[in-house]
Design a protein around this motif. Structure first.
Motif, PDB file in Angstrom:
ATOM      1  N   PRO A   1       0.794  -1.244   0.000  1.00  0.00           N
ATOM      2  CA  PRO A   1       0.000   0.000   0.000  1.00  0.00           C
ATOM      3  C   PRO A   1       0.821   1.286   0.000  1.00  0.00           C
ATOM      4  N   PRO A   2       1.916   1.400   0.784  1.00  0.00           N
ATOM      5  CA  PRO A   2       2.679   2.667   0.730  1.00  0.00           C
ATOM      6  C   PRO A   2       3.268   2.950  -0.645  1.00  0.00           C
ATOM      7  N   GLY A   3       3.830   1.934  -1.288  1.00  0.00           N
ATOM      8  CA  GLY A   3       4.386   2.130  -2.618  1.00  0.00           C
ATOM      9  C   GLY A   3       3.310   2.408  -3.652  1.00  0.00           C
ATOM     10  N   SER A   4       2.184   1.689  -3.552  1.00  0.00           N
ATOM     11  CA  SER A   4       1.072   1.913  -4.482  1.00  0.00           C
ATOM     12  C   SER A   4       0.482   3.305  -4.310  1.00  0.00           C
TER      13      SER A   4
ATOM     14  N   GLY B   1       7.883  17.463  -0.998  1.00  0.00           N
ATOM     15  CA  GLY B   1       8.024  18.528  -1.983  1.00  0.00           C
ATOM     16  C   GLY B   1       7.835  17.984  -3.395  1.00  0.00           C
ATOM     17  N   HIS B   2       7.774  18.895  -4.374  1.00  0.00           N
ATOM     18  CA  HIS B   2       7.506  18.480  -5.748  1.00  0.00           C
ATOM     19  C   HIS B   2       8.620  17.595  -6.296  1.00  0.00           C
ATOM     20  N   THR B   3       9.871  18.028  -6.109  1.00  0.00           N
ATOM     21  CA  THR B   3      10.997  17.251  -6.646  1.00  0.00           C
ATOM     22  C   THR B   3      11.122  15.909  -5.938  1.00  0.00           C
ATOM     23  N   GLY B   4      11.007  15.927  -4.624  1.00  0.00           N
ATOM     24  CA  GLY B   4      11.112  14.684  -3.862  1.00  0.00           C
ATOM     25  C   GLY B   4      10.000  13.714  -4.213  1.00  0.00           C
ATOM     26  N   THR B   5       8.798  14.230  -4.426  1.00  0.00           N
ATOM     27  CA  THR B   5       7.675  13.373  -4.806  1.00  0.00           C
ATOM     28  C   THR B   5       7.900  12.769  -6.180  1.00  0.00           C
ATOM     29  N   ASP B   6       8.416  13.566  -7.114  1.00  0.00           N
ATOM     30  CA  ASP B   6       8.678  13.056  -8.458  1.00  0.00           C
ATOM     31  C   ASP B   6       9.721  11.945  -8.419  1.00  0.00           C
ATOM     32  N   ILE B   7      10.755  12.132  -7.592  1.00  0.00           N
ATOM     33  CA  ILE B   7      11.775  11.085  -7.444  1.00  0.00           C
ATOM     34  C   ILE B   7      11.156   9.825  -6.837  1.00  0.00           C
ATOM     35  N   ALA B   8      10.336  10.005  -5.785  1.00  0.00           N
ATOM     36  CA  ALA B   8       9.710   8.863  -5.133  1.00  0.00           C
ATOM     37  C   ALA B   8       8.764   8.128  -6.075  1.00  0.00           C
ATOM     38  N   VAL B   9       8.023   8.884  -6.898  1.00  0.00           N
ATOM     39  CA  VAL B   9       7.102   8.267  -7.857  1.00  0.00           C
ATOM     40  C   VAL B   9       7.877   7.452  -8.882  1.00  0.00           C
ATOM     41  N   ARG B  10       8.982   8.007  -9.360  1.00  0.00           N
ATOM     42  CA  ARG B  10       9.773   7.276 -10.357  1.00  0.00           C
ATOM     43  C   ARG B  10      10.403   6.023  -9.749  1.00  0.00           C
ATOM     44  N   LEU B  11      10.856   6.121  -8.501  1.00  0.00           N
ATOM     45  CA  LEU B  11      11.394   4.933  -7.837  1.00  0.00           C
ATOM     46  C   LEU B  11      10.308   3.879  -7.661  1.00  0.00           C
ATOM     47  N   SER B  12       9.115   4.310  -7.280  1.00  0.00           N
ATOM     48  CA  SER B  12       7.996   3.372  -7.126  1.00  0.00           C
ATOM     49  C   SER B  12       7.622   2.749  -8.465  1.00  0.00           C
ATOM     50  N   ALA B  13       7.686   3.561  -9.529  1.00  0.00           N
ATOM     51  CA  ALA B  13       7.392   3.031 -10.859  1.00  0.00           C
ATOM     52  C   ALA B  13       8.430   1.992 -11.271  1.00  0.00           C
ATOM     53  N   PHE B  14       9.698   2.247 -10.933  1.00  0.00           N
ATOM     54  CA  PHE B  14      10.751   1.275 -11.243  1.00  0.00           C
ATOM     55  C   PHE B  14      10.540  -0.015 -10.448  1.00  0.00           C
ATOM     56  N   ILE B  15      10.181   0.137  -9.170  1.00  0.00           N
ATOM     57  CA  ILE B  15       9.898  -1.047  -8.348  1.00  0.00           C
ATOM     58  C   ILE B  15       8.708  -1.813  -8.913  1.00  0.00           C
TER      59      ILE B  15
ATOM     60  N   VAL C   1       8.248  -7.824 -13.745  1.00  0.00           N
ATOM     61  CA  VAL C   1       9.219  -8.754 -14.322  1.00  0.00           C
ATOM     62  C   VAL C   1       9.370  -9.992 -13.435  1.00  0.00           C
ATOM     63  N   GLN C   2       9.391  -9.779 -12.104  1.00  0.00           N
ATOM     64  CA  GLN C   2       9.525 -10.897 -11.183  1.00  0.00           C
ATOM     65  C   GLN C   2       8.311 -11.832 -11.271  1.00  0.00           C
ATOM     66  N   ILE C   3       7.105 -11.249 -11.333  1.00  0.00           N
ATOM     67  CA  ILE C   3       5.898 -12.067 -11.466  1.00  0.00           C
ATOM     68  C   ILE C   3       5.932 -12.856 -12.768  1.00  0.00           C
ATOM     69  N   PHE C   4       6.350 -12.189 -13.845  1.00  0.00           N
ATOM     70  CA  PHE C   4       6.454 -12.864 -15.141  1.00  0.00           C
ATOM     71  C   PHE C   4       7.453 -14.013 -15.073  1.00  0.00           C
ATOM     72  N   TRP C   5       8.633 -13.748 -14.482  1.00  0.00           N
ATOM     73  CA  TRP C   5       9.668 -14.778 -14.433  1.00  0.00           C
ATOM     74  C   TRP C   5       9.253 -15.955 -13.548  1.00  0.00           C
ATOM     75  N   THR C   6       8.551 -15.663 -12.457  1.00  0.00           N
ATOM     76  CA  THR C   6       8.076 -16.748 -11.596  1.00  0.00           C
ATOM     77  C   THR C   6       7.136 -17.672 -12.368  1.00  0.00           C
TER      78      THR C   6
END
Length: 219
Positions: A17-20, A178-192, A198-203
């Motif tokens: 939930p936090p990442g989503s 902040g705006h920049t920090g949120t954008d970084i966090a969103v991109r990190l969450s998107a990468f995760i 990919v992990q679900i696919f590989w499993t």
């Protein structure tokens, strides 16, 4: 209670939930506050019914159409990875391209797809709940089976409640970061999210490959 904590420990990291919530924030950044609260409540309710439906009816549906759990993982992994890649590549551009006068109904139409499925309760969650549904067979008596199902549904309700809390207060994380920090966090969450896909696919693909390799050859 042991069943409850085991299920909670299995489902909560998959739903995350936090990442989503950060992904939710990136898709609803321009939405009014009351629409975000509506979406948080609706996604939480939808997520609970997706988990409950996967538990109670998932096995029946898969058997009805002849679909295996690995196939669900492969197909779902592709969808999740695609959603993560789209968020990762668009990011701030998605926000800039969003018109200021977008209708509230347009945001509300996102409640089930993609906010609930596949971004919150995706194929990983569905596969876990279906696997828990398969585990009902060792319970001989009706009382034991009812208790087993009740504890799983209670854990699903707790996960749904955590989804609501994280999504409803996602805007506070934006104010904190902040705006920049949120954008970084969103991109990190998107990468995760992309990595999870990919992990679900590989499993699923690994299970299919193992099934092919261990299939006895005729003759």
């Amino acid at each position: 209670m042991e069943i409850f904590f085991i299920v909670l420990a299995a489902v909560f990291p998959v739903v995350n939930p936090p990442g989503s919530a950060l992904v939710f924030l990136s898709l609803t950044r321009r939405a009014p506050a009351e629409v975000r609260w509506f979406l948080a409540r609706r996604v939480a309710i939808n997520a609970f019914f997706v988990m409950a439906g996967s538990l109670l009816l998932g096995t029946f549906v898969l058997n009805l159409y002849g679909i295996s759990v690995p196939i669900v993982r492969v197909a779902g992994g592709i969808i999740v990875a695609g959603a993560g890649w789209k968020l990762l590549s668009q990011g701030s551009q998605k926000e800039d391209d969003t018109p200021d006068n977008i209708d509230k109904a347009d945001y509300r139409s996102l409640a089930f797809y993609p906010l609930t499925l596949p971004l919150t309760t995706g194929p990983g969650t569905i596969a876990v709940m279906i696997s828990l549904g398969f585990s009902r067979s060792p319970y001989a008596t009706a009382t034991d089976e009812l208790l087993h199902i009740s504890m799983i549904l209670l854990a699903a309700a707790v996960v749904a409640a955590s989804i609501y809390v994280c999504f409803a207060y996602a805007s506070r994380a934006e104010k904190l970061l902040g705006h920049t920090g949120t954008d970084i966090a969103v991109r990190l969450s998107a990468f995760i999210l992309f990595c999870i896909g990919v992990q679900i696919f590989w499993t699923g693909a690994s299970e299919l490959i193992q099934g092919v390799l261990h299939t006895p050859k005729p003759g």
